[in-house]
Design a protein around this motif. Structure first.
Motif, mmCIF file in Angstrom:
data_model
loop_
_atom_site.group_PDB
_atom_site.id
_atom_site.type_symbol
_atom_site.label_atom_id
_atom_site.label_comp_id
_atom_site.label_asym_id
_atom_site.label_seq_id
_atom_site.Cartn_x
_atom_site.Cartn_y
_atom_site.Cartn_z
ATOM 1 N N GLU A 104 1.133 -1.129 0.233
ATOM 2 C CA GLU A 104 0.018 -0.133 0.080
ATOM 3 C C GLU A 104 0.964 1.281 0.052
ATOM 4 O O GLU A 104 0.672 2.076 -0.794
ATOM 5 N N GLU A 105 1.939 1.068 0.813
ATOM 6 C CA GLU A 105 2.860 2.356 0.965
ATOM 7 C C GLU A 105 3.836 2.403 -0.495
ATOM 8 O O GLU A 105 4.313 3.278 -1.038
ATOM 9 N N SER A 106 4.065 1.367 -1.169
ATOM 10 C CA SER A 106 5.178 0.937 -2.028
ATOM 11 C C SER A 106 4.565 0.075 -3.140
ATOM 12 O O SER A 106 5.049 -1.232 -3.194
ATOM 13 N N PRO A 107 3.464 0.415 -3.987
ATOM 14 C CA PRO A 107 3.001 -0.547 -4.824
ATOM 15 C C PRO A 107 3.944 -1.142 -5.886
ATOM 16 O O PRO A 107 3.666 -2.029 -6.486
ATOM 17 N N GLU A 108 4.791 -0.555 -6.230
ATOM 18 C CA GLU A 108 5.811 -0.886 -7.537
ATOM 19 C C GLU A 108 7.198 -1.296 -6.559
ATOM 20 O O GLU A 108 8.126 -1.289 -7.634
ATOM 21 N N ASN A 109 7.382 -1.855 -5.546
ATOM 22 C CA ASN A 109 8.532 -2.131 -5.146
ATOM 23 C C ASN A 109 8.649 -3.680 -5.393
ATOM 24 O O ASN A 109 7.758 -4.612 -5.156
ATOM 25 N N ALA A 110 9.670 -3.995 -6.202
ATOM 26 C CA ALA A 110 10.058 -5.375 -7.048
ATOM 27 C C ALA A 110 10.009 -6.292 -6.104
ATOM 28 O O ALA A 110 9.628 -7.578 -6.543
ATOM 29 N N THR A 111 10.742 -6.225 -5.047
ATOM 30 C CA THR A 111 11.084 -7.315 -3.883
ATOM 31 C C THR A 111 9.673 -7.787 -3.201
ATOM 32 O O THR A 111 9.340 -8.896 -3.183
ATOM 33 N N LEU A 112 9.017 -6.869 -2.688
ATOM 34 C CA LEU A 112 7.346 -6.893 -2.269
ATOM 35 C C LEU A 112 6.807 -7.908 -3.359
ATOM 36 O O LEU A 112 5.884 -8.807 -2.955
ATOM 37 N N LEU A 113 6.700 -7.428 -4.581
ATOM 38 C CA LEU A 113 5.801 -7.955 -5.669
ATOM 39 C C LEU A 113 6.228 -9.699 -5.757
ATOM 40 O O LEU A 113 5.582 -10.450 -5.926
ATOM 41 N N ALA A 114 7.675 -9.862 -5.815
ATOM 42 C CA ALA A 114 8.097 -11.132 -5.912
ATOM 43 C C ALA A 114 7.841 -12.024 -4.642
ATOM 44 O O ALA A 114 7.495 -13.190 -4.874
ATOM 45 N N TYR A 115 7.813 -11.455 -3.657
ATOM 46 C CA TYR A 115 7.519 -12.037 -2.278
ATOM 47 C C TYR A 115 5.782 -12.428 -2.322
ATOM 48 O O TYR A 115 5.239 -13.521 -2.087
ATOM 49 N N LYS A 116 5.076 -11.804 -2.940
ATOM 50 C CA LYS A 116 3.619 -11.936 -3.205
ATOM 51 C C LYS A 116 3.468 -13.290 -4.067
ATOM 52 O O LYS A 116 2.633 -13.981 -3.905
ATOM 53 N N GLY A 117 4.155 -13.060 -5.003
ATOM 54 C CA GLY A 117 4.069 -14.318 -6.019
ATOM 55 C C GLY A 117 4.550 -15.619 -5.291
ATOM 56 O O GLY A 117 4.096 -16.608 -5.492
ATOM 57 N N ALA A 118 5.639 -15.582 -4.374
ATOM 58 C CA ALA A 118 6.255 -16.719 -3.830
ATOM 59 C C ALA A 118 5.196 -17.278 -2.956
ATOM 60 O O ALA A 118 5.278 -18.472 -2.634
ATOM 61 N N TYR A 119 4.555 -16.345 -1.878
ATOM 62 C CA TYR A 119 3.385 -16.703 -1.084
ATOM 63 C C TYR A 119 2.184 -17.492 -1.940
ATOM 64 O O TYR A 119 1.716 -18.352 -1.299
ATOM 65 N N LEU A 120 1.907 -17.029 -3.024
ATOM 66 C CA LEU A 120 0.944 -17.908 -3.730
ATOM 67 C C LEU A 120 1.490 -19.012 -3.993
ATOM 68 O O LEU A 120 0.817 -20.043 -4.059
ATOM 69 N N ALA A 121 2.655 -19.265 -4.601
ATOM 70 C CA ALA A 121 3.340 -20.707 -4.747
ATOM 71 C C ALA A 121 3.427 -21.525 -3.533
ATOM 72 O O ALA A 121 3.174 -22.449 -3.622
ATOM 73 N N PHE A 122 3.575 -20.936 -2.219
ATOM 74 C CA PHE A 122 3.670 -21.823 -1.087
ATOM 75 C C PHE A 122 2.233 -22.315 -1.095
ATOM 76 O O PHE A 122 1.973 -23.456 -0.632
ATOM 77 N N GLU A 123 1.172 -21.623 -1.183
ATOM 78 C CA GLU A 123 -0.298 -22.056 -1.092
ATOM 79 C C GLU A 123 -0.440 -23.226 -2.002
ATOM 80 O O GLU A 123 -1.146 -24.159 -1.761
ATOM 81 N N ILE A 124 0.012 -23.236 -3.276
ATOM 82 C CA ILE A 124 0.260 -24.214 -4.252
ATOM 83 C C ILE A 124 1.139 -25.483 -3.713
ATOM 84 O O ILE A 124 0.513 -26.704 -3.839
ATOM 85 N N GLY A 125 2.151 -25.221 -3.079
ATOM 86 C CA GLY A 125 2.845 -26.249 -2.582
ATOM 87 C C GLY A 125 2.021 -26.963 -1.413
ATOM 88 O O GLY A 125 2.058 -28.220 -1.260
ATOM 89 N N ILE A 126 0.953 -26.264 -0.927
ATOM 90 C CA ILE A 126 0.148 -26.919 0.056
ATOM 91 C C ILE A 126 -0.974 -27.719 -0.458
ATOM 92 O O ILE A 126 -1.150 -28.818 0.088
ATOM 93 N N SER A 127 -1.418 -27.019 -1.520
ATOM 94 C CA SER A 127 -2.517 -27.865 -2.101
ATOM 95 C C SER A 127 -2.545 -27.546 -3.598
ATOM 96 O O SER A 127 -2.758 -26.549 -4.272
ATOM 97 N N SER A 128 -1.871 -28.683 -4.444
ATOM 98 C CA SER A 128 -1.797 -28.526 -5.673
ATOM 99 C C SER A 128 -3.104 -28.380 -6.582
ATOM 100 O O SER A 128 -2.962 -27.741 -7.784
ATOM 101 N N LEU A 129 -4.091 -28.587 -6.218
ATOM 102 C CA LEU A 129 -5.407 -27.959 -6.749
ATOM 103 C C LEU A 129 -5.775 -26.697 -6.986
ATOM 104 O O LEU A 129 -6.465 -26.260 -7.945
ATOM 105 N N LYS A 130 -4.809 -25.818 -6.031
ATOM 106 C CA LYS A 130 -4.915 -24.327 -6.172
ATOM 107 C C LYS A 130 -4.092 -23.842 -7.414
ATOM 108 O O LYS A 130 -4.146 -22.704 -7.702
ATOM 109 N N ALA A 131 -3.454 -24.825 -8.048
ATOM 110 C CA ALA A 131 -2.323 -24.316 -9.147
ATOM 111 C C ALA A 131 -2.953 -23.746 -10.240
ATOM 112 O O ALA A 131 -2.688 -22.717 -10.810
ATOM 113 N N ILE A 132 -4.260 -24.019 -10.703
ATOM 114 C CA ILE A 132 -4.776 -23.782 -12.045
ATOM 115 C C ILE A 132 -5.471 -22.269 -11.931
ATOM 116 O O ILE A 132 -5.453 -21.640 -12.816
#
Length: 251
Positions: A104-132
């Protein structure tokens, strides 16, 4: 012993390691302690250090919050790899709340955006059904990170992880993953972010594994030897990955 090999979504980070020496919080001290815990496979120690950092972090200092996020990230990756899914969900929630606040404070912070993508991938790691439905969202954030900053460490690590772990039928490419891991490693080294940095060594390890997975055995051997030379007490490579490679390939 709990090994650190499950921290495979490497890991890895466009954080500037600002050596903040104010009372109660020293990034340098936390970084060194986290590295020591990681190198010996002591994730119980990691947990204790992480929560000490959590108690001291200043909610008004972005660099301290990103430092804490780095520790959450490594611990969450280990939890997912160890199939401790309930606890992993707790740290995913905590991390995503922190990421959203900072974005919210830095919407174009590249590191934070990469982390956001990573945490979505963690959720896929927990349940592969979410991958789609989570897979494309994860890649959107990771790709945006690299578009904003092609040299961003975290963005390149997450892109490498995505290429490595995604099935080839869905766009995965282990050779392409190697290129992204190398780019992240070069950025670590150019920026001087290599001393007692758990994420740097984790990324080097991911590169070695990617070389072996693509039958580049001599490159994998050299990569592991570099790790042993620079980080002589890193148990995962020294005691397991490197000797296993030598035995498997009669080197």
């Amino acid at each position: 012993m709990e090994r650190p090999q499950h921290i495979t979504r490497v890991v890895l980070v466009g954080i500037t390691w600002l050596l903040s020496m104010q009372s109660g919080f020293s990034q340098h001290a936390y970084r060194d302690s986290i590295y020591k815990a990681y190198s010996r496979g002591k994730m119980d120690k990691w947990y204790t250090i992480m929560h000490g950092c959590e108690a001291q972090v200043d909610a008004n200092k972005v660099e301290e919050q990103i430092e804490l996020l780095n520790y959450y990230y490594g611990y969450t990756a280990w939890l997912v790899g160890a199939e401790k899914y309930d606890t992993a969900e707790t740290y995913i929630d905590k991390s995503e709340e922190l990421i959203e606040k900072l974005l919210e404070e830095s919407p174009e912070n590249a590191t934070l955006l990469a982390y956001k993508g990573a945490y979505l991938a963690f959720e896929i790691g927990i349940s592969s059904l979410k991958a789609i439905f989570l897979g494309p969202k994860s890649m959107k954030y990771i790709n945006k990170s690299i578009e904003l900053d092609p040299e961003n460490i975290q963005g390149n690590i997450e892109k490498g992880n995505s290429m490595f772990y995604r099935p080839s039928a869905f766009g995965g490419d282990k050779m392409e993953a190697i290129a992204y891991y190398i780019k992240a490693i070069e950025s670590f080294e150019k920026q001087g972010l290599v001393v007692n940095n758990w994420l740097y060594i984790n990324t080097l390890t991911a590169l070695g594994q990617a070389y072996e997975a693509t039958d580049q055995i001599q490159s994998a051997k050299l990569c592991y030897e570099k790790i042993i030379r620079i980080f002589p007490n890193f148990m995962w490579v020294e005691d397991e990955l490197y000797p296993d490679l030598l035995e498997r390939h009669k080197l």
